[in-house]
Design an enzyme around this catalytic site. Structure first.
Site, PDB file in Angstrom:
ATOM      1  N   HIS A 162      -1.304   0.309 -13.464  1.00 40.56           N
ATOM      2  CA  HIS A 162      -0.724   0.886 -14.593  1.00 40.56           C
ATOM      3  C   HIS A 162      -1.574   2.123 -15.038  1.00 40.56           C
ATOM      4  O   HIS A 162      -1.108   3.150 -15.611  1.00 40.56           O
ATOM      5  CB  HIS A 162      -0.386   0.009 -15.917  1.00 40.56           C
ATOM      6  CG  HIS A 162       0.590  -1.025 -15.345  1.00 40.56           C
ATOM      7  ND1 HIS A 162       1.697  -0.714 -15.288  1.00 40.56           N
ATOM      8  CD2 HIS A 162       0.634  -2.236 -15.164  1.00 40.56           C
ATOM      9  CE1 HIS A 162       2.667  -1.696 -15.043  1.00 40.56           C
ATOM     10  NE2 HIS A 162       1.925  -2.629 -15.066  1.00 40.56           N
ATOM     11  N   LEU A 196       5.519   2.506  -4.344  1.00 42.24           N
ATOM     12  CA  LEU A 196       6.725   2.579  -4.654  1.00 42.24           C
ATOM     13  C   LEU A 196       6.980   2.318  -6.433  1.00 42.24           C
ATOM     14  O   LEU A 196       7.757   3.030  -6.883  1.00 42.24           O
ATOM     15  CB  LEU A 196       7.461   1.360  -3.941  1.00 42.24           C
ATOM     16  CG  LEU A 196       7.410   1.702  -2.406  1.00 42.24           C
ATOM     17  CD1 LEU A 196       8.090   0.397  -1.381  1.00 42.24           C
ATOM     18  CD2 LEU A 196       8.292   2.801  -1.935  1.00 42.24           C
ATOM     19  N   GLY A 197       6.143   1.396  -6.821  1.00 40.90           N
ATOM     20  CA  GLY A 197       6.139   0.657  -7.953  1.00 40.90           C
ATOM     21  C   GLY A 197       5.894   2.116  -9.222  1.00 40.90           C
ATOM     22  O   GLY A 197       6.672   1.971 -10.380  1.00 40.90           O
ATOM     23  N   SER A 244       2.114  -7.067 -19.476  1.00 42.35           N
ATOM     24  CA  SER A 244       1.766  -7.106 -18.246  1.00 42.35           C
ATOM     25  C   SER A 244       0.614  -8.284 -17.870  1.00 42.35           C
ATOM     26  O   SER A 244      -0.066  -8.740 -18.970  1.00 42.35           O
ATOM     27  CB  SER A 244       0.966  -6.002 -17.767  1.00 42.35           C
ATOM     28  OG  SER A 244       1.812  -5.005 -17.662  1.00 42.35           O
ATOM     29  N   GLY A 253       0.886  -1.089  -0.119  1.00 42.30           N
ATOM     30  CA  GLY A 253       0.073   0.094   0.089  1.00 42.30           C
ATOM     31  C   GLY A 253       0.816   1.227   0.054  1.00 42.30           C
ATOM     32  O   GLY A 253       0.252   2.283  -0.411  1.00 42.30           O
ATOM     33  N   VAL A 254       2.087   1.235   0.293  1.00 45.96           N
ATOM     34  CA  VAL A 254       3.018   2.273   0.287  1.00 45.96           C
ATOM     35  C   VAL A 254       3.431   2.568  -1.340  1.00 45.96           C
ATOM     36  O   VAL A 254       3.935   1.535  -1.850  1.00 45.96           O
ATOM     37  CB  VAL A 254       4.134   2.064   1.020  1.00 45.96           C
ATOM     38  CG1 VAL A 254       5.323   3.308   0.875  1.00 45.96           C
ATOM     39  CG2 VAL A 254       3.832   1.999   2.418  1.00 45.96           C
TER      40      VAL A 254
END
Length: 431
Positions: A371, A261-262, A287, A258-259
Site C-alpha cells: 500500500h 495487478l493489485g 488492512s 509478482g506481476v
C-alpha cells in the site's frame, strides 16, 4: 512386483512424453515451425499437461540449459557494441542476449489455452525455485513475458455482483485470501447494495478473475473488520455513504505472482467509485498486518528497528513485554480485551513503530509495503480490530487503515521510493 512394473512403465511413458515435448519445442522454433506454430504449440501444451511434476521439472531444466543464449555469440555482440555503440550493434546485442526460450514461450502463447498453460508452468516452477536456484533465469523470463502480456492496459475491469455467473461467484469464495467467505449467504451480503466487488480479467482467460477487491461503502473510516463482514448486518442507506473502504484484495492466479495487478486495480476502482458516487470523500483500506506478531516475538530489542527510536526504546520494550505476557503462545480475543486500554495502547505503539519505521528500512510487513509503495498514507492503527484466529495469530488482532488520497498518491509513492513513509501525525505520536 506388479507395483514395480507399473511404476517402471509410468517412468518410461513419462520419458516418452518429455521427449515429445522437447521435439515440439525444437520444431516450434524452426522456420517451418514459425509458419505452423499454432498447431505445434497446441500439441506441446497438451503433451506438457500429461507430464507429472517430476517430468515438468525436467522440462524446466531443459529450457534453462538448452534454450539459453550462446555465451560466445553474446560476448562477440557485446564487444562489437562496446567498440561501436550504435543502433545496429545495440540491436544485434539485444537479439543475441535474448534467450531462445522467450521466443519459444511467445509461440506457445499463440496456442488455444497457451496463456493458461504458461501461467500453470510458472506456478509449478515457483514452487520448486528455492530448491532449484539454477532455474532463476527461466523464472525471470517467465515474469518478464507475463508482466508484458498482463499489462493493466490489456486487462478488463468488471464489477462482480450477485447476478454474475455462478462459476465466477464460486471463484470468489474459493480464492478469498484475507477474510474467508462462509458460504453463499456470506457472499450475498458482501455483494449487497452497500458493497462493491471488482475484478481484473484478461481476454485469453475468459471468466477467470485474475485478482479481485472487495469494498465496503460506510459512513466513516472503520476501526474493526467484524462489522464489515457480518453477514447478518443490514445494508446502509446510500445517503450515508461517505467512505469507500477496501477491506480485501485476493489474487486468483498463483502463476502471476509478482506481476503488478493489485495496485492498478485499487486506483481504477477508486476512480470508478468517484464517478459513480460523487459523495464519497474518503478512500481507505482496513488492512491486516500479517508480519507483526512474528516480528514482535522474534525481535528482543524492538527499539533498534530505527536509530530515531532509541530514546523510546525503554517504553517500546515495556509495551512488548506487556503484549507477550497477555497474548501468550496462543492469543485469544477474551484475554486481549480483558487487558483493557494499556494493552491497546501498547499494540498501537508497537505496530506504528513496525509499519512506520520497519517498512521504510526494507523490512516490515508485505501488506504495508504494497500500500505504501502504491501511494497510500499510513493513517491509523487499530487495536483489537480482528478477532479471527488468523488475525490473532498474525497480528494480535491489530489492523491498519491506509488512506488513498487521490491527489497525493504520486507524491506518497515517490516518498516511499526515497525511504520515507507518508503518515498521519497522530500515528507517529502514538510511538
Amino acid at each position: 512386483m506388479l507395483t514395480g512394473l507399473r511404476l517402471a512403465a509410468q517412468r518410461v511413458g513419462q520419458g516418452r512424453t518429455l521427449r515429445a515435448v522437447l521435439r515440439s519445442c525444437t520444431r516450434l522454433l524452426s522456420e517451418r515451425g514459425g509458419a505452423n506454430s499454432g498447431a505445434i504449440a497446441a500439441e506441446l501444451v497438451q503433451r506438457f499437461g500429461e507430464l507429472d511434476e517430476a517430468g515438468q521439472l525436467e522440462f524446466f531444466e531443459h529450457l534453462a540449459r538448452d534454450f539459453s543464449p550462446a555465451p560466445a555469440v553474446v560476448l562477440k555482440a557485446a564487444t562489437a557494441y562496446a567498440a561501436q555503440p550504435a543502433a545496429a550493434t545495440l540491436i544485434a546485442l539485444t537479439k543475441a542476449a535474448e534467450p531462445p526460450r522467450q521466443e519459444l514461450l511467445r509461440r506457445i502463447n499463440q496456442a488455444a489455452g497457451g496463456t493458461a498453460a504458461i501461467i500453470a508452468m510458472r506456478r509449478t516452477l515457483l514452487g520448486r525455485l528455492r530448491e532449484r536456484p539454477e532455474l532463476a533465469a527461466l523464472e525471470s523470463d517467465l515474469l518478464h513475458l507475463l508482466s508484458s502480456w498482463f499489462n493493466p492496459g490489456f486487462l478488463q475491469m468488471q464489477q462482480v455482483d450477485w447476478n454474475s455467473p455462478a462459476r465466477l461467484l464460486e471463484q470468489l469464495i474459493e480464492h478469498e485470501a484475507v477474510h474467508a467467505i462462509d458460504g453463499w449467504d456470506d457472499l450475498r451480503r458482501r455483494l449487497g447494495s452497500d458493497r462493491r466487488c471488482f475484478a481484473f480479467f484478461h481476454p485469453q482467460l475468459p471468466g477467470e478473475p485474475l485478482i479481485f477487491v472487495e469494498v465496503a461503502l460506510v459512513a466513516e473510516m472503520p476501526a474493526a473488520i467484524g462489522p464489515l463482514i457480518d453477514k447478518r448486518a443490514e445494508p446502509m442507506p446510500a445517503e450515508h455513504y461517505k467512505v469507500a473502504t477496501f477491506y480485501s484484495i485476493s489474487n486468483c492466479q498463483p502463476g502471476l505472482r509478482g506481476v503488478s495487478l493489485g495496485n492498478f486495480l485499487i486506483k481504477r476502482v477508486a476512480e470508478q467509485l468517484k464517478r459513480e458516487l460523487p459523495q464519497l470523500k474518503t478512500f481507505c483500506t482496513l488492512s491486516p498486518v500479517p508480519g507483526f506478531a512474528r516480528w514482535l516475538r522474534d525481535t528482543a530489542d524492538v527499539g533498534a528497528i530505527d536509530p530515531t527510536l532509541r530514546s523510546r526504546a525503554a517504553r517500546l520494550a515495556e509495551s512488548r513485554q506487556l503484549v507477550l505476557d497477555v497474548a501468550g503462545a496462543r492469543p485469544s480475543s477474551a484475554a486481549l480485551a480483558a487487558a483493557g486500554e494499556p494493552l491497546c495502547e501498547a499494540l498501537r505503539r508497537l505496530c506504528a513503530a513496525y509499519v512506520l519505521h520497519g517498512t521504510a528500512a526494507g523490512q516490515g510487513d508485505p501488506v504495508a509495503r504494497f500500500h505504501l509503495d502504491n501511494g497510500a498514507r499510513l493513517e491509523r492503527v487499530n487495536a483489537l480490530a480482528d478477532g479471527s484466529a488468523n488475525g490473532l495469530r498474525q497480528s494480535f488482532g491489530t489492523m491498519v487503515n491506509y488512506l488513498y488520497a487521490l491527489d497525493h498518491i504520486e507524491a506518497n509513492h515517490e516518498l516511499f521510493v526515497r525511504g520515507g513513509v507518508a503518515h498521519a501525525r497522530a500515528v507517529a505520536g502514538t510511538i
